[in-house]
Design a protein around this motif. Structure first.
Motif, PDB file in Angstrom:
ATOM      1  N   PHE A 154      16.270  41.152 -38.742  1.00  0.00           N
ATOM      2  CA  PHE A 154      16.949  39.860 -38.785  1.00  0.00           C
ATOM      3  C   PHE A 154      16.495  38.931 -37.670  1.00  0.00           C
ATOM      4  N   GLY A 155      16.238  37.705 -38.055  1.00  0.00           N
ATOM      5  CA  GLY A 155      15.878  36.651 -37.115  1.00  0.00           C
ATOM      6  C   GLY A 155      15.649  35.370 -37.884  1.00  0.00           C
ATOM      7  N   LEU A 156      16.226  34.279 -37.438  1.00  0.00           N
ATOM      8  CA  LEU A 156      16.098  32.998 -38.121  1.00  0.00           C
ATOM      9  C   LEU A 156      15.281  32.021 -37.281  1.00  0.00           C
ATOM     10  N   LEU A 157      14.319  31.368 -37.918  1.00  0.00           N
ATOM     11  CA  LEU A 157      13.533  30.337 -37.254  1.00  0.00           C
ATOM     12  C   LEU A 157      14.362  29.069 -37.132  1.00  0.00           C
ATOM     13  N   LEU A 158      14.362  28.485 -35.946  1.00  0.00           N
ATOM     14  CA  LEU A 158      15.124  27.276 -35.676  1.00  0.00           C
ATOM     15  C   LEU A 158      14.193  26.115 -35.366  1.00  0.00           C
ATOM     16  N   ALA A 159      14.692  24.912 -35.617  1.00  0.00           N
ATOM     17  CA  ALA A 159      13.920  23.713 -35.281  1.00  0.00           C
ATOM     18  C   ALA A 159      14.877  22.594 -34.877  1.00  0.00           C
ATOM     19  N   PHE A 160      14.365  21.683 -34.042  1.00  0.00           N
ATOM     20  CA  PHE A 160      15.097  20.476 -33.686  1.00  0.00           C
ATOM     21  C   PHE A 160      14.635  19.343 -34.591  1.00  0.00           C
ATOM     22  N   GLU A 161      15.557  18.478 -34.942  1.00  0.00           N
ATOM     23  CA  GLU A 161      15.197  17.263 -35.663  1.00  0.00           C
ATOM     24  C   GLU A 161      15.073  16.129 -34.662  1.00  0.00           C
ATOM     25  N   GLU A 162      13.877  15.561 -34.559  1.00  0.00           N
ATOM     26  CA  GLU A 162      13.639  14.468 -33.615  1.00  0.00           C
ATOM     27  C   GLU A 162      12.862  13.359 -34.318  1.00  0.00           C
ATOM     28  N   ASN A 163      13.519  12.208 -34.479  1.00  0.00           N
ATOM     29  CA  ASN A 163      12.889  11.044 -35.095  1.00  0.00           C
ATOM     30  C   ASN A 163      12.276  11.378 -36.452  1.00  0.00           C
ATOM     31  N   GLY A 164      13.026  12.118 -37.254  1.00  0.00           N
ATOM     32  CA  GLY A 164      12.574  12.437 -38.593  1.00  0.00           C
ATOM     33  C   GLY A 164      11.561  13.556 -38.673  1.00  0.00           C
ATOM     34  N   ARG A 165      11.236  14.163 -37.548  1.00  0.00           N
ATOM     35  CA  ARG A 165      10.268  15.264 -37.517  1.00  0.00           C
ATOM     36  C   ARG A 165      10.943  16.531 -36.996  1.00  0.00           C
ATOM     37  N   LEU A 166      10.310  17.668 -37.324  1.00  0.00           N
ATOM     38  CA  LEU A 166      10.841  18.953 -36.869  1.00  0.00           C
ATOM     39  C   LEU A 166      10.013  19.482 -35.704  1.00  0.00           C
ATOM     40  N   LYS A 167      10.717  19.956 -34.682  1.00  0.00           N
ATOM     41  CA  LYS A 167      10.078  20.539 -33.516  1.00  0.00           C
ATOM     42  C   LYS A 167      10.571  21.975 -33.376  1.00  0.00           C
ATOM     43  N   PRO A 168       9.651  22.950 -33.235  1.00  0.00           N
ATOM     44  CA  PRO A 168      10.079  24.354 -33.158  1.00  0.00           C
ATOM     45  C   PRO A 168      11.130  24.578 -32.066  1.00  0.00           C
ATOM     46  N   GLY A 169      12.146  25.397 -32.414  1.00  0.00           N
ATOM     47  CA  GLY A 169      13.229  25.650 -31.464  1.00  0.00           C
ATOM     48  C   GLY A 169      13.374  27.103 -31.066  1.00  0.00           C
ATOM     49  N   GLY A 170      12.607  28.009 -31.720  1.00  0.00           N
ATOM     50  CA  GLY A 170      12.685  29.412 -31.345  1.00  0.00           C
ATOM     51  C   GLY A 170      13.254  30.281 -32.455  1.00  0.00           C
ATOM     52  N   LEU A 171      13.606  31.501 -32.101  1.00  0.00           N
ATOM     53  CA  LEU A 171      14.095  32.502 -33.051  1.00  0.00           C
ATOM     54  C   LEU A 171      15.499  32.939 -32.659  1.00  0.00           C
ATOM     55  N   MET A 172      16.441  32.904 -33.615  1.00  0.00           N
ATOM     56  CA  MET A 172      17.821  33.312 -33.361  1.00  0.00           C
ATOM     57  C   MET A 172      18.055  34.694 -33.960  1.00  0.00           C
ATOM     58  N   GLU A 173      18.473  35.648 -33.126  1.00  0.00           N
ATOM     59  CA  GLU A 173      18.722  37.012 -33.571  1.00  0.00           C
ATOM     60  C   GLU A 173      20.207  37.389 -33.549  1.00  0.00           C
ATOM     61  N   PHE A 174      21.044  36.519 -33.009  1.00  0.00           N
ATOM     62  CA  PHE A 174      22.465  36.823 -32.856  1.00  0.00           C
ATOM     63  C   PHE A 174      23.298  35.918 -33.758  1.00  0.00           C
ATOM     64  N   MET A 175      23.979  36.540 -34.728  1.00  0.00           N
ATOM     65  CA  MET A 175      24.766  35.796 -35.706  1.00  0.00           C
ATOM     66  C   MET A 175      25.887  36.701 -36.211  1.00  0.00           C
ATOM     67  N   THR A 176      27.057  36.150 -36.432  1.00  0.00           N
ATOM     68  CA  THR A 176      28.181  36.951 -36.906  1.00  0.00           C
ATOM     69  C   THR A 176      27.915  37.438 -38.334  1.00  0.00           C
ATOM     70  N   PRO A 177      28.489  38.577 -38.721  1.00  0.00           N
ATOM     71  CA  PRO A 177      28.313  39.072 -40.098  1.00  0.00           C
ATOM     72  C   PRO A 177      28.724  38.046 -41.149  1.00  0.00           C
ATOM     73  N   ALA A 178      29.830  37.335 -40.923  1.00  0.00           N
ATOM     74  CA  ALA A 178      30.293  36.342 -41.893  1.00  0.00           C
ATOM     75  C   ALA A 178      29.292  35.198 -42.029  1.00  0.00           C
ATOM     76  N   ALA A 179      28.721  34.767 -40.916  1.00  0.00           N
ATOM     77  CA  ALA A 179      27.735  33.684 -40.949  1.00  0.00           C
ATOM     78  C   ALA A 179      26.451  34.141 -41.641  1.00  0.00           C
ATOM     79  N   ARG A 180      26.044  35.388 -41.401  1.00  0.00           N
ATOM     80  CA  ARG A 180      24.860  35.930 -42.088  1.00  0.00           C
ATOM     81  C   ARG A 180      25.089  35.944 -43.593  1.00  0.00           C
ATOM     82  N   LYS A 181      26.267  36.406 -44.004  1.00  0.00           N
ATOM     83  CA  LYS A 181      26.577  36.492 -45.429  1.00  0.00           C
ATOM     84  C   LYS A 181      26.481  35.121 -46.078  1.00  0.00           C
ATOM     85  N   GLN A 182      26.992  34.105 -45.387  1.00  0.00           N
ATOM     86  CA  GLN A 182      26.910  32.754 -45.926  1.00  0.00           C
ATOM     87  C   GLN A 182      25.463  32.296 -46.031  1.00  0.00           C
TER      88      GLN A 182
END
Length: 276
Positions: free
Chosen positions: A200-228
């Motif tokens: 498990f790991g989700l790729l994150l990005a920032f939205e800046e002026n209509g563009r996406l900038k890499p934000g890193g990898l998120m590995e910590f998420m609650t079970p309920a949030a993962r299910k959603q």
């Protein structure tokens, strides 16, 4: 001789209590230093010997039969602990970063275990054993005042504080509510752009002026949030490779994190809530 360190529980908020002492939480690597048979050895918290990595610490003038606990750090130009620089030094002998071993506890003295002594008595013993020098220092502490100390930590962009019961014993290899950490988290909003395939790991990005900038990898998420997330992402898939499945940047969330890395990524981001 290795001794597994006592670990910290989390506290969401700082507090004032004269039964506790307050220390700065240092952003480095936990290090156990031992001296037996007149030979100093160094260990990570997971019992990996790292003696050869830090020759600066091998001539500390302490009695034989001593075990110390502390954090090894590298400071930046402002004197703040720099975790990335610490990892560079840890991983490469070619690194020229200057290290400092910040000691906060003593477990053995002259071959005798002292973990049963109250924390303040161990602090007194530590004061008699160690003097501050270029690569060695004792962690400063004060009674209570957790809230005010944490406010200073936030103002200066430091990692957090540690609150310890003044009469606490040292509980080897245990995580205890006698020692509490309060992390100075930062918060930001991101979009999810993909997920890792092998674990498990989700790729994150920032939205800046209509563009996406890499934000890193998120590995910590609650079970309920993962299910959603798992219930929504399949309709958003746009591409994939051997490591990741990529999705449209439609799912937004708020995360908390330690700090920004030097490349602008989030360090240790964890899920807080979904946002619309």
């Amino acid at each position: 001789m290795f001794a597994a360190p006592m670990l910290l529980e989390k506290s969401d908020e700082p507090f004032d209590d004269e039964k506790y002492i307050t220390e700065l939480k240092l952003d480095g690597i936990r290090l156990i230093l031992t001296k037996f048979n007149n030979q100093i050895k160094l260990y990570s918290r997971h019992n990996n010997e790292v003696t050869a990595k830090f020759p600066e610490l091998l001539h500390l003038n302490i009695p034989d039969g001593t075990v110390l606990d502390g954090e090894i750090i590298v400071s930046d130009s402002e004197g703040k602990p720099d975790f990335e620089a610490m990892m560079e030094r840890f991983q490469s002998k070619r690194s020229e970063h200057t290290i400092q071993y910040c000691i906060f506890d003593v477990l053995y003295h002259k071959g005798e275990k002292v973990t049963h002594l109250p924390l303040l008595q161990r602090k007194e013993l530590l004061d008699s054993l160690v003097e501050n020098e270029k690569h060695i220092s004792k962690v400063q502490w004060l009674h209570g005042n957790g809230r005010a100390y944490f406010d200073l930590v936030k103002q200066n962009g430091l990692e957090g504080i540690v609150l310890k019961k003044a009469d606490s014993k040292y509980q080897i290899k245990k995580r205890s509510h006698d020692w509490l950490k309060v992390i100075n988290y930062q918060y930001t909003d991101v979009v999810i752009t993909g997920l890792r395939k092998d674990k498990f790991g989700l790729l994150l990005a920032f939205e800046e002026n209509g563009r996406l900038k890499p934000g890193g990898l998120m590995e910590f998420m609650t079970p309920a949030a993962r299910k959603q997330f798992y219930g929504e992402y399949r309709d958003l898939i746009v591409d994939e490779n051997k490591k990741f499945t990529f999705i449209e940047p439609k799912i937004k969330c708020r995360v908390k994190f330690r700090n920004y890395t030097k490349t602008g990524l989030l360090r240790s981001p964890s899920f807080v809530e979904y946002i619309s």
